[in-house]
Design an enzyme around this catalytic site. Structure first.
Site, PDB file in Angstrom:
ATOM      1  N   LYS A 196      -3.071   8.526   2.792  1.00 43.69           N
ATOM      2  CA  LYS A 196      -4.342   8.381   3.531  1.00 43.69           C
ATOM      3  C   LYS A 196      -4.214   8.914   4.958  1.00 43.69           C
ATOM      4  O   LYS A 196      -5.187   9.468   5.499  1.00 43.69           O
ATOM      5  CB  LYS A 196      -4.809   6.920   3.539  1.00 43.69           C
ATOM      6  CG  LYS A 196      -5.278   6.400   2.183  1.00 43.69           C
ATOM      7  CD  LYS A 196      -6.407   7.205   1.563  1.00 43.69           C
ATOM      8  CE  LYS A 196      -7.041   6.488   0.372  1.00 43.69           C
ATOM      9  NZ  LYS A 196      -8.017   7.332  -0.345  1.00 43.69           N
ATOM     10  N   TYR A 199       0.843  -1.197   0.000  1.00 39.58           N
ATOM     11  CA  TYR A 199       0.000   0.000   0.000  1.00 39.58           C
ATOM     12  C   TYR A 199       0.885   1.256   0.000  1.00 39.58           C
ATOM     13  O   TYR A 199       0.542   2.273  -0.579  1.00 39.58           O
ATOM     14  CB  TYR A 199      -0.995  -0.016   1.165  1.00 39.58           C
ATOM     15  CG  TYR A 199      -2.171   0.916   0.945  1.00 39.58           C
ATOM     16  CD1 TYR A 199      -2.971   0.816  -0.186  1.00 39.58           C
ATOM     17  CD2 TYR A 199      -2.472   1.913   1.877  1.00 39.58           C
ATOM     18  CE1 TYR A 199      -4.039   1.680  -0.396  1.00 39.58           C
ATOM     19  CE2 TYR A 199      -3.539   2.784   1.677  1.00 39.58           C
ATOM     20  CZ  TYR A 199      -4.309   2.657   0.537  1.00 39.58           C
ATOM     21  OH  TYR A 199      -5.363   3.510   0.336  1.00 39.58           O
TER      22      TYR A 199
HETATM   23  P1  NAD Z   1     -12.268   3.612  -8.571  1.00 37.13           P
HETATM   24  O1  NAD Z   1     -11.086   3.372  -9.462  1.00 37.13           O
HETATM   25  O2  NAD Z   1     -13.580   3.213  -9.046  1.00 37.13           O
HETATM   26  O3  NAD Z   1     -12.295   5.149  -8.141  1.00 37.13           O
HETATM   27  C1  NAD Z   1     -11.171   5.978  -8.122  1.00 37.13           C
HETATM   28  C2  NAD Z   1     -11.560   7.243  -8.835  1.00 37.13           C
HETATM   29  O4  NAD Z   1     -10.546   8.231  -8.728  1.00 37.13           O
HETATM   30  C3  NAD Z   1     -11.825   7.017 -10.330  1.00 37.13           C
HETATM   31  O5  NAD Z   1     -13.143   7.424 -10.636  1.00 37.13           O
HETATM   32  C4  NAD Z   1     -10.831   7.945 -10.996  1.00 37.13           C
HETATM   33  O6  NAD Z   1     -11.325   8.518 -12.171  1.00 37.13           O
HETATM   34  C5  NAD Z   1     -10.648   8.987  -9.907  1.00 37.13           C
HETATM   35  N1  NAD Z   1      -9.454   9.820 -10.099  1.00 37.13           N
HETATM   36  C6  NAD Z   1      -8.141   9.433 -10.092  1.00 37.13           C
HETATM   37  N2  NAD Z   1      -7.358  10.493 -10.377  1.00 37.13           N
HETATM   38  C7  NAD Z   1      -8.185  11.562 -10.555  1.00 37.13           C
HETATM   39  C8  NAD Z   1      -7.983  12.932 -10.907  1.00 37.13           C
HETATM   40  N3  NAD Z   1      -6.767  13.427 -11.137  1.00 37.13           N
HETATM   41  N4  NAD Z   1      -9.075  13.736 -11.001  1.00 37.13           N
HETATM   42  C9  NAD Z   1     -10.318  13.250 -10.788  1.00 37.13           C
HETATM   43  N5  NAD Z   1     -10.584  11.969 -10.465  1.00 37.13           N
HETATM   44  C10 NAD Z   1      -9.522  11.138 -10.368  1.00 37.13           C
HETATM   45  O7  NAD Z   1     -11.892   2.866  -7.197  1.00 37.13           O
HETATM   46  P2  NAD Z   1     -12.567   2.938  -5.745  1.00 37.13           P
HETATM   47  O8  NAD Z   1     -12.069   1.735  -5.042  1.00 37.13           O
HETATM   48  O9  NAD Z   1     -14.005   3.199  -5.854  1.00 37.13           O
HETATM   49  O10 NAD Z   1     -11.815   4.195  -5.076  1.00 37.13           O
HETATM   50  C11 NAD Z   1     -12.494   5.319  -4.547  1.00 37.13           C
HETATM   51  C12 NAD Z   1     -11.886   5.760  -3.222  1.00 37.13           C
HETATM   52  O11 NAD Z   1     -12.088   4.740  -2.256  1.00 37.13           O
HETATM   53  C13 NAD Z   1     -10.388   6.020  -3.253  1.00 37.13           C
HETATM   54  O12 NAD Z   1     -10.094   7.153  -2.457  1.00 37.13           O
HETATM   55  C14 NAD Z   1      -9.814   4.785  -2.607  1.00 37.13           C
HETATM   56  O13 NAD Z   1      -8.571   5.048  -1.996  1.00 37.13           O
HETATM   57  C15 NAD Z   1     -10.886   4.533  -1.573  1.00 37.13           C
HETATM   58  N6  NAD Z   1     -10.904   3.193  -0.979  1.00 37.13           N
HETATM   59  C16 NAD Z   1     -10.969   2.092  -1.772  1.00 37.13           C
HETATM   60  C17 NAD Z   1     -10.994   0.835  -1.185  1.00 37.13           C
HETATM   61  C18 NAD Z   1     -11.007  -0.424  -2.034  1.00 37.13           C
HETATM   62  O14 NAD Z   1     -10.611  -1.486  -1.539  1.00 37.13           O
HETATM   63  N7  NAD Z   1     -11.478  -0.378  -3.266  1.00 37.13           N
HETATM   64  C19 NAD Z   1     -10.970   0.706   0.205  1.00 37.13           C
HETATM   65  C20 NAD Z   1     -10.929   1.869   0.993  1.00 37.13           C
HETATM   66  C21 NAD Z   1     -10.890   3.107   0.380  1.00 37.13           C
HETATM   67  O1  0WE Z   2      -6.766   3.170  -2.010  1.00 38.81           O
HETATM   68  C1  0WE Z   2      -6.740   2.113  -2.596  1.00 38.81           C
HETATM   69  C2  0WE Z   2      -6.096   1.998  -3.962  1.00 38.81           C
HETATM   70  C3  0WE Z   2      -5.917   3.316  -4.617  1.00 38.81           C
HETATM   71  C4  0WE Z   2      -5.055   3.268  -5.860  1.00 38.81           C
HETATM   72  C5  0WE Z   2      -5.053   2.202  -6.745  1.00 38.81           C
HETATM   73  C6  0WE Z   2      -4.244   2.248  -7.878  1.00 38.81           C
HETATM   74  C7  0WE Z   2      -4.160   1.086  -8.841  1.00 38.81           C
HETATM   75  C8  0WE Z   2      -3.750   1.550 -10.235  1.00 38.81           C
HETATM   76  C9  0WE Z   2      -4.252   4.341  -6.116  1.00 38.81           C
HETATM   77  N1  0WE Z   2      -3.463   4.402  -7.206  1.00 38.81           N
HETATM   78  C10 0WE Z   2      -3.463   3.380  -8.082  1.00 38.81           C
HETATM   79  N2  0WE Z   2      -2.640   3.486  -9.177  1.00 38.81           N
HETATM   80  C11 0WE Z   2      -2.697   2.617 -10.206  1.00 38.81           C
HETATM   81  O2  0WE Z   2      -1.897   2.727 -11.160  1.00 38.81           O
HETATM   82  N3  0WE Z   2      -7.263   1.008  -1.968  1.00 38.81           N
HETATM   83  C12 0WE Z   2      -7.700   1.127  -0.604  1.00 38.81           C
HETATM   84  C13 0WE Z   2      -7.349  -0.324  -2.593  1.00 38.81           C
HETATM   85  C14 0WE Z   2      -6.146  -1.099  -2.176  1.00 38.81           C
HETATM   86  O3  0WE Z   2      -4.970  -0.925  -2.780  1.00 38.81           O
HETATM   87  C15 0WE Z   2      -4.047  -1.746  -2.143  1.00 38.81           C
HETATM   88  C16 0WE Z   2      -4.688  -2.433  -1.109  1.00 38.81           C
HETATM   89  C17 0WE Z   2      -6.042  -2.021  -1.115  1.00 38.81           C
HETATM   90  C18 0WE Z   2      -7.102  -2.460  -0.187  1.00 38.81           C
HETATM   91  C19 0WE Z   2      -2.689  -1.916  -2.395  1.00 38.81           C
HETATM   92  C20 0WE Z   2      -1.969  -2.824  -1.609  1.00 38.81           C
HETATM   93  C21 0WE Z   2      -2.593  -3.487  -0.583  1.00 38.81           C
HETATM   94  C22 0WE Z   2      -3.959  -3.314  -0.313  1.00 38.81           C
END
Ligand code: NAD
Ligand code: 0WE
Length: 258
Positions: free
Chosen positions: A165, A158
């Site tokens: 974060k 991560y």
């Molecule tokens: P997702 O890829 O669907 O959403 C990420 C979004 O960020 C996308 O819509 C992308 O277009 C947008 N983005 C990235 N760079 C950008 C920029 N420069 N301008 C505008 N938008 C931009 O994935 P998700 O999992 O729905 O992620 C949404 C949020 O949830 C993130 O902050 C992620 O860290 C957080 N999150 C995700 C998880 C998980 O396991 N999926 C868990 C906890 C928190």
């Molecule tokens: O916040 C995230 C991931 C956000 C993210 C994901 C990507 C993948 C593609 C940010 N930047 C990028 N850049 C890319 O090029 N999460 C909470 C999801 C996530 O990511 C992990 C996790 C979990 C959960 C990475 C390692 C371990 C656990």
């Protein structure tokens, strides 16, 4: 039932139907809110418009481009929002990015430029969006962002996102203090791992999901809709006394020691 009729919600971070932001949009729409969906780039315009339609959002609802790494795009988007709506009530920031190398390689090797980019897109953007949105939130309102437990403890890979974060969660508290006098609440949801676009390509994601099933008090992974429901609550008047808070929606994983 939570009633959001007459409320306008601006949602950033809908890329597709699996996005956490889409689930939040779905719950806010079902409660009667009018949505503004913001997409990152021209490439996502069509998808955002289709998603709006699939949410039954017609009339004044709209999709607007907003790359949060560009001040000009934030300003232009909020100018367009202001022209369409005299007041907005809720902003959801569901945006994060770090270069793939930085969430794969040894943390020690994190590059200056990758650190800066991750913090610019994933942290600073919340401040910039809050500043642009606040003048439109004249009836008070709610700002919400998405975080992950990797801000508190180490998860392999991560890396710089965990550091970002941690900064995002501190930003929630400072923004809550800054915007409290305007009756704008600022909170974060710390979601458990969910298989979205942002989770794709993360090597051992299946292992992470399995560990949650094993260790979390509820012995399962969280679903998008559960994050959506919490977002609806935090956006609503039911949460009028909650600000600066990080709410875990993770089936209890974070409370476990081993
Ligand atoms: P997702 O890829 O669907 O959403 C990420 C979004 O960020 C996308 O819509 C992308 O277009 C947008 N983005 C990235 N760079 C950008 C920029 N420069 N301008 C505008 N938008 C931009 O994935 P998700 O999992 O729905 O992620 C949404 C949020 O949830 C993130 O902050 C992620 O860290 C957080 N999150 C995700 C998880 C998980 O396991 N999926 C868990 C906890 C928190
Ligand atoms: O916040 C995230 C991931 C956000 C993210 C994901 C990507 C993948 C593609 C940010 N930047 C990028 N850049 C890319 O090029 N999460 C909470 C999801 C996530 O990511 C992990 C996790 C979990 C959960 C990475 C390692 C371990 C656990």
């Amino acid at each position: 039932m939570i009633d959001m009729k007459g409320k306008v919600a601006v949602i950033l971070g809908v890329a597709n139907k699996r996005s956490i932001a889409y689930s939040i949009a779905e719950r806010l729409a079902a409660a009667g809110a009018t949505l503004v969906l913001c997409y990152q780039s021209e490439r996502l315009k069509r998808e955002a418009e289709d998603l709006l339609a699939s949410l039954g959002q017609t009339g004044t609802a709209r999709a607007i481009q907003m790359d949060v790494s560009e001040d000009a795009q934030i300003d232009a988007a909020f100018a367009e929002i202001a022209a369409a709506f005299p007041v907005i009530h809720t902003v959801v920031h569901s945006v994060a990015f770090a270069p793939a190398d930085a969430i794969k390689n040894d943390f020690l090797l994190t590059k200056r430029a990758d650190f800066a980019l991750a913090h610019d897109v994933s942290v600073y953007s919340l401040i910039a969006v809050a500043r642009a949105a606040a003048p439109l939130m004249t009836e008070g309102g709610s700002l919400l962002t998405l975080t992950y437990f990797g801000s508190q403890v180490v998860f392999p890979n991560y890396n710089v996102m965990g550091v970002a974060k941690a900064a995002l969660e501190a930003t929630v508290r400072y923004l809550a203090a800054s915007l409290g006098p305007k009756n704008i609440r600022v909170n974060a949801i710390s979601a458990g791992p969910i298989k979205t676009l942002a989770a794709r390509g993360i090597g051992d994601f299946a292992t992470i999901l399995d560990k949650v099933t094993e260790r979390a008090p509820l012995h399962r992974n969280v679903e998008q809709v559960e994050v959506g429901n919490t977002a609806l609550f935090l956006s609503s008047e039911l949460a009028s006394g909650i600000t600066g808070e990080i709410t875990y929606v993770d089936c209890g994983f974070n409370i476990t020691g081993i």
